[in-house]
Design a protein around this motif. Sequence first.
Motif, PDB file in Angstrom:
ATOM      1  N   TYR A 181      57.991  19.189  91.068  1.00 51.74           N
ATOM      2  CA  TYR A 181      56.809  19.656  90.954  1.00 51.74           C
ATOM      3  C   TYR A 181      57.072  20.242  92.915  1.00 51.74           C
ATOM      4  O   TYR A 181      56.678  19.839  93.585  1.00 51.74           O
ATOM      5  CB  TYR A 181      55.436  19.665  90.696  1.00 51.74           C
ATOM      6  CG  TYR A 181      55.849  18.684  89.603  1.00 51.74           C
ATOM      7  CD1 TYR A 181      55.296  19.035  87.854  1.00 51.74           C
ATOM      8  CD2 TYR A 181      56.106  17.162  89.235  1.00 51.74           C
ATOM      9  CE1 TYR A 181      55.906  18.762  86.665  1.00 51.74           C
ATOM     10  CE2 TYR A 181      56.236  17.120  87.706  1.00 51.74           C
ATOM     11  CZ  TYR A 181      56.111  17.946  86.365  1.00 51.74           C
ATOM     12  OH  TYR A 181      56.472  16.915  85.670  1.00 51.74           O
TER      13      TYR A 181
ATOM     14  N   SER B  86      55.806  22.692  87.393  1.00 48.79           N
ATOM     15  CA  SER B  86      56.365  21.802  86.971  1.00 48.79           C
ATOM     16  C   SER B  86      57.957  23.092  87.641  1.00 48.79           C
ATOM     17  O   SER B  86      57.769  24.454  87.619  1.00 48.79           O
ATOM     18  CB  SER B  86      56.682  22.428  85.752  1.00 48.79           C
ATOM     19  OG  SER B  86      58.546  22.120  85.505  1.00 48.79           O
TER      20      SER B  86
ATOM     21  N   GLN C  91      62.523  20.940  83.555  1.00 49.68           N
ATOM     22  CA  GLN C  91      62.434  19.607  83.562  1.00 49.68           C
ATOM     23  C   GLN C  91      64.282  19.024  83.327  1.00 49.68           C
ATOM     24  O   GLN C  91      64.592  18.253  82.979  1.00 49.68           O
ATOM     25  CB  GLN C  91      62.193  19.494  81.872  1.00 49.68           C
ATOM     26  CG  GLN C  91      60.848  20.085  81.559  1.00 49.68           C
ATOM     27  CD  GLN C  91      59.479  19.111  82.372  1.00 49.68           C
ATOM     28  OE1 GLN C  91      59.842  18.278  82.379  1.00 49.68           O
ATOM     29  NE2 GLN C  91      58.954  19.771  83.219  1.00 49.68           N
TER      30      GLN C  91
ATOM     31  N   GLU D  14      56.224  17.590  80.623  1.00 51.11           N
ATOM     32  CA  GLU D  14      56.943  16.045  80.876  1.00 51.11           C
ATOM     33  C   GLU D  14      56.533  14.636  79.958  1.00 51.11           C
ATOM     34  O   GLU D  14      57.777  14.550  79.169  1.00 51.11           O
ATOM     35  CB  GLU D  14      56.706  15.771  82.402  1.00 51.11           C
ATOM     36  CG  GLU D  14      57.374  14.065  82.800  1.00 51.11           C
ATOM     37  CD  GLU D  14      57.136  13.813  84.342  1.00 51.11           C
ATOM     38  OE1 GLU D  14      57.634  12.629  84.451  1.00 51.11           O
ATOM     39  OE2 GLU D  14      57.071  14.728  84.800  1.00 51.11           O
TER      40      GLU D  14
END
Length: 376
Positions: free
Chosen positions: A76, A121, A124, A182
């Motif tokens: 992040y 973020s 991912q 997440e």
Amino acid sequence: MPIRVTHVGSLPRTQATVDMIFARERGEDYDSAAFDAQMAAACSETVRRQVEAGVQIVSDGETSKISYATYVKDRYTGFSGDSPRNAPADLKLFPSFLKRLADEGGTPQYARPMCTGPVRSKGQDELQKDISRLKDAMAEHGVAEGFMNAASPGVVSLFLQNDYYPSRDEYLAALSDAMREEYRAIVEAGLYLQLDCPDLALSRHMLFADLSDAEFVKIAQTHVEALNAAVADLDPSRIRVHICWGNYEGPHVCDIPMDKVFATFLGVHADQLLFETSNPRHAHEWQVFRDRKAEIPESKILVPGVVDSTSNFVEHPEVVAERLGRFAAIVGGDRVIASSDCGFGTFAGFGAVDPDIAYAKLGSLAEGAALVNARL
């Protein structure tokens, strides 16, 4: 359903794994393909050893993470510099012991940046790699159920302190918004989501030692509100929540009692409740669950820690069975899962328990669960 066996999440990492994690942590040049290959091999071996020990709900051991909370700085934006270190209040009461821990390397050293900008973020990719490695290892070793840890907004705010948002509540809200993706990704992958929330107990004697218990509980409730906002649309039966008072050997004389945080703990949008009962300061608190049984919703599953994660004693299976039996008598064996107090590798390269002994403890955990199942 018989009592199943799990643990809190982190497990000892091999030296090769630790070396690669710290090379990346220090910003050194490293081969990303070799890193991924090492993490995949280590995850597979970690799952194999869990299965060998009798664990039925496995994790990746948090293999690729520097620690269970500060990994967020890598995934992040908004973190830089360093956060102030604040020793737990109980260790400050015994300065000679605190010094001994420091001199013996008994306190882990790792980066704890401040929040200095908007938390967002970075994508991912790293999470998806962790998920794929775990699912591949589960398929390889024939495991049906697995879980993955994720830091709660509250524990991030404990270790990576705020120097950007106008208030703690706004920082928590930003963390909640950022980490929602997440949490969802883990559940959608078919894994249990484990929310690590030591902030609901540990932060009482680390960050809020100057407050009263009642004042702290109000803060802990804001942590739960931020967390619940992030998981509100997820199935609580797929979510586990872990509370603890700090995974370290120490006096723990400043720990807030479970009785005072019980309602807050139960307020998390999660059906599986993981908590310490081997810790000598909290072993008696099974009585809280007995005495407040009426407050425990039928959907909740108790996941008590019945082997310790800070000692190299291997609990006898009969001790494990005795501890599990207390909770089975309260809510029924079908609503109990056997676990450890906390992780065995909370920080990469650091752990009080020898790796082989950690797995011996998990083996004893499984044997004790089998004893209870036979008796039930």
